[in-house]
Enzyme design. Structure first.
Site, PDB file in Angstrom:
ATOM      1  N   GLU A  87       0.786  -1.231   0.000  1.00  0.00           N
ATOM      2  CA  GLU A  87       0.000   0.000   0.000  1.00  0.00           C
ATOM      3  C   GLU A  87       0.822   1.287   0.000  1.00  0.00           C
ATOM      4  O   GLU A  87       0.372   2.298  -0.528  1.00  0.00           O
ATOM      5  CB  GLU A  87      -0.938   0.008   1.218  1.00  0.00           C
ATOM      6  CG  GLU A  87      -1.957  -1.119   1.235  1.00  0.00           C
ATOM      7  CD  GLU A  87      -2.924  -1.018   0.079  1.00  0.00           C
ATOM      8  OE1 GLU A  87      -3.479   0.068  -0.149  1.00  0.00           O
ATOM      9  OE2 GLU A  87      -3.115  -2.030  -0.624  1.00  0.00           O
ATOM     10  N   SER A 139     -43.766 -18.257 -25.898  1.00  0.00           N
ATOM     11  CA  SER A 139     -44.662 -17.418 -26.697  1.00  0.00           C
ATOM     12  C   SER A 139     -44.851 -16.000 -26.185  1.00  0.00           C
ATOM     13  O   SER A 139     -45.521 -15.205 -26.836  1.00  0.00           O
ATOM     14  CB  SER A 139     -46.034 -18.099 -26.803  1.00  0.00           C
ATOM     15  OG  SER A 139     -45.974 -19.166 -27.718  1.00  0.00           O
TER      16      SER A 139
END
Length: 873
Positions: free
Chosen positions: A208, A477
């Protein structure tokens, strides 16, 4: 000549000295230039004018010995130059006594800033002078320094106990009062600096902030790099050191602006002055969020490895550091590949910082983590809602850490009553429902896009996949609606007629069948929608173009990357696999008159101090013409009234409903998507395979041998909507309108397989769009000529009572292939009744005829071959 004139002509030394003190005569406007005499000139009156003022005031202490008349002459001449110097006086104020304003001299400023600038003409006098600019900059620097000193003295370095430990974000239902849940139980145990192992301290520094022990709390290089990245449009960076990351936790992620970063920088500077580096590092490791609800290295060690921090190995320490940038994303349980890459990156940096040798690094193996414990707050059906809220916030730019620690008040769009009705509707299913039968539902307000209810599963802890927003299933459908809308947009009215016989082979060898090969003859587009006739819709799709069906679906909100969404002719039968939420959003566009609105579940987010962090804004997009949406809605009222979903008439109490059922190939999925003017609800049911990679046929249950859209999906829909709309006004849909473009006729002529002339005679009387007038005319003439001849001989040969039988018998044989059945409405109903008798699950034939091609049903081998036997799955 009198003696008083001599001095002006240069005769006397004292007078001459007085003349030299006057301004040069070169200036024509300086007040003394015009009459300035040449040396020795005694006749020039200008000399007297130019020297009288200086002679009377400039030659101090000189003895003139002039007569009274000479003094009077000098006084008289002194008045004239005064009027000439008044020009300069108007520009620069009153000139000092004894001084002229000759050319080339700067005019004195009248104020400290010299603004407006003296001696300058417009517009130059209004341009700030250098003095003013320098003064303003100096003032700005002094003010900035003063503010920085004040801010530095006023800033206090926070203790670990001051951090947002209790800032739990809570989610509420749409009423803003009923709590839905909270995101994480925040767990943190502080360790003294000497109890935090060195291996994790070293890994954090290497990963970091490698300059941690040298910098003063801030990194100018990092800040500049982040600033350049932000200007270029990259992901926002803060250029943070470990010290800045520590103090950043104090603001719980709310300070993302440059001003906020400045506050953090000052706090970091002060922290670096007041605390030792080891203390800063220890505080950082005690407050950082590691995911899994764990704050601090001690809780993280327990959550990931089920051990104390003091027992962490080098490999385990590196993994905890690797997940810090985005704990939930980089958790090995969520993304093992990414977490492995980041773990290796930490190890590589430790080697670069000489914290370990390359040999030691090579000997390390990626550590095994324990299974994460799901938070209790996500249990049950509400867990899917909370997860959806979190996902939407992340999509809006929130971070995981910010959501977990921000202390936000989040108001969702979920109506508590509708949600309760939704859960109850699924629980009402028969008890013998298979364990792997899955249901997803979404109810939304089409006028805003707000999701009012959602069912993603029974328990989020045991099944994290949301069946409403993540699971996909073949549409069946319900996709015919897009061909319906495309046909209306292209000028085909609802009463345009199409061939509904079965089976039917189209160009290219594409064969389509209705359920049980039922023949409907020529039917209107509206009738084809009501009964969901495959062959009629296949013909319509070829006429308008399969690409138009796809375009319509996308324009109404279906994602372009939906699996199975293609331009193939079979797309009308639902080969695509959308999610339930996507279909609810798409049908919501129809319900709102063609306006598409993105669905959403988060209404607002408020910070602990009451300020707004986020407020949803609805964006409207016109997906189709309003009148087209009206006529489409007219057609979609057929299935819930006369078609496969007609049982809703009893459930909804006569309330107008529009919608469409759908069943995919081999009953792998069943749908009903419908709406009223107030709400739209989509219901999908499917059954995953044992390995979870596909869908299998729905196992019969509840007395239904074939699970279709007209069975349980319609039942669930009715239970949700009937209870949710109790007390709401009965609103009617708009009536059918005449579209301006209704000029098209069906131009596609299928290959003739039978001789249609004898049965086409009645067609012109039934509003059939004429295909070939020349062929229809002789057809109408032939029956009229044949009928009399057949009627005359028959009475002579056989009794009159027998005549009707022969004449009625042929029509009853030929109509299935032609148009006699559709001509007579009652003759169409019997097939529906028969279908319902054979297929009780479908509550009428219109549902199962939705079946997709493949495996002997729906389409033939052509489609099956193209889809690899999956039928569009």
């Amino acid at each position: 000549m009198s003696e008083s004139r001599r001095p002006s002509s240069g005769g006397g030394n004292r007078r001459a000295a007085g003349v030299r003190r006057t301004p040069s005569g070169k200036s024509a406007k300086g007040g003394a230039g015009k009459g300035s005499s040449r040396s020795g000139s005694s006749k020039s009156t200008g000399s007297a004018k130019g020297t009288s003022r200086t002679a009377s005031k400039g030659a101090s202490g000189a003895r003139t010995g002039a007569a009274a008349t000479t003094s009077a002459a000098s006084a008289s001449s002194a008045k004239r130059p005064t009027s000439r110097t008044s020009v300069s006086a108007r520009h620069a104020g009153a000139a000092p006594k004894g001084a002229g304003t000759g050319r080339g001299k700067k005019v004195a400023a009248t104020n400290f800033l010299n603004y407006p600038r003296a001696g300058r003409k417009n517009p130059w006098r209004w341009i700030p002078s250098l003095r003013m600019i320098v003064g303003a900059m100096a003032l700005f620097v002094l003010a900035g320094l003063g503010f920085a000193v004040w801010l530095y003295n006023d800033t206090e370095v926070p203790e670990p106990s001051d951090f947002a430990l209790a800032q739990t974000s809570r989610v509420y239902f749409a009423d803003g009062e009923t709590e839905m849940g909270q995101f994480s139980e925040i767990n943190r145990t502080e360790l003294p600096a000497d109890e935090i192992p060195d291996n994790i301290k070293q890994a954090v520094v290497a990963s970091e902030d490698s300059s941690f022990y040298e910098n003063r709390g801030v990194s100018p290089r990092g800040i500049v790099r982040a600033f350049v990245n932000n200007l270029q449009g990259g992901a926002r960076q803060g250029g943070s050191t470990i010290t800045m990351q520590y103090v950043e936790r104090y603001y719980t992620g709310t300070e993302t602006s440059y001003v906020g970063k400045a506050k953090e920088a000052i706090m970091a500077l002060k922290a670096d002055q007041e605390l030792s580096k080891d203390e800063i590092l220890s505080r950082y490791l005690n407050t950082i969020y590691f995911g899994r609800g764990a704050y601090g290295v001690q809780e993280a060690s327990q959550a990931y490895f089920d051990k104390d921090a003091s027992e962490l190995t080098d490999a385990e320490a590196a993994l905890l550091v690797a997940v810090i940038p985005s704990p939930s994303t980089y958790d090995p349980a969520n993304d093992p590949e990414k977490s492995t890459q980041l773990w290796d990156r930490v190890i590589t940096r430790q080697v670069a910082e000489e914290q370990m040798t390359p040999a030691e690094a090579d000997a390390l193996e990626f550590p095994q983590t324990v299974e994460p414990n799901s938070e209790n707050s996500l249990g049950g059906t509400n867990g899917y809602l909370l997860s959806q809220v979190r996902n939407e916030l992340i999509a809006e730019g929130f971070t995981e850490d910010e959501i977990n620690t921000g202390g936000f008040t989040i108001v969702s769009t979920i109506d508590p009553a509708i949600q309760e009705n939704t859960v109850q509707a699924v629980e009402n299913l028969p008890e013998d429902r298979p364990e792997n039968n899955r249901v997803g539902t979404v109810t939304m307000d089409p006028s805003t896009g707000a999701i009012r209810g959602m069912y993603g599963g029974a328990d989020y802890v045991t099944q994290a996949q949301n069946d409403a927003t993540q699971s996909r299933m073949q549409a069946g459908s319900i996709f015919k609606t897009f061909t319906l809308i495309a046909a209306l947009e292209d000028g085909y009215p609802l009463d345009s007629r199409w061939d509904g016989d079965s089976p039917k082979t189209f160009r290219g060898g594409w064969t389509v069948k209705n359920f049980n090969d039922v023949d409907y003859g020529r039917v209107t587009l509206e009738k084809a929608t009501t009964n969901s006739i495959n062959t009629a819709y296949a013909e319509a799709n070829l006429e308008v173009g399969p690409e138009r069906t796809r375009e319509t679906a996308v324009s109404l909100g279906l994602p372009e990357k939906t699996p199975g969404l293609t331009d193939d002719a079979a797309n009308v039968l639902g080969s695509a696999s959308p999610t339930v939420a996507e279909m609810a959003e798409v049908y919501g566009s129809i319900a709102s008159g063609g306006v598409h609105r993105d669905s959403y579940v988060v209404q607002s987010v408020t910070r602990p101090d009451g300020s707004s962090r986020y407020e949803h804004e609805t964006t409207d997009t016109q997906g189709m013409d309003e009148e087209v949406a009206i006529n489409a809605t007219v057609a979609l009222q057929g299935p819930p009234t006369q078609g496969s979903a007609r049982d809703l008439q009893n459930v909804m109490g006569g309330r107008p409903v529009a919608g469409k059922t759908g069943t995919s190939e081999s009953f792998r999925s069943a749908w009903f998507v419908g709406f009223t003017p107030q709400l739209v609800t989509a219901v999908g049911m499917f059954q995953p395979t044992a390995d979870g990679t596909g869908e299998e046929s729905l196992t019969p249950f509840g007395g239904e041998q074939n699970i279709t859209g007209g069975t349980f999906p319609t039942q669930i829909w009715g239970d949700i909507m009937s209870t949710s709309l109790e007390g709401e006004e009965y609103l009617d849909f708009p009536e059918e309108v005449q579209l301006d473009n209704e000029t098209q006729e069906r131009s596609y002529v299928p290959p003739p397989t039978q001789e249609p002339e004898p049965t086409r005679a009645p067609e012109p009387t039934e509003e059939e769009p004429s295909e070939e007038p020349t062929t229809e005319e002789p057809t109408t003439e032939e029956p009229t000529t044949e009928e009399p001849t057949t009627e005359e001989p028959e009475p002579t040969e056989e009794p009159t009572t027998e005549e009707p039988e022969p004449t009625e018998q042929p029509p009853s044989e030929e109509p299935p292939a032609d148009e006699e059945p559709p001509a007579d409405q009652p003759t169409e109903e019997p097939p529906a009744d028969e279908e319902g008798g054979e297929e009780e699950a479908d509550a009428g034939l219109p549902e199962v005829e939705d079946l997709l091609p493949g495996e002997g049903q729906g389409l033939g081998g052509d489609r099956e071959g193209r889809d690899g036997g999956r039928g569009g799955d």
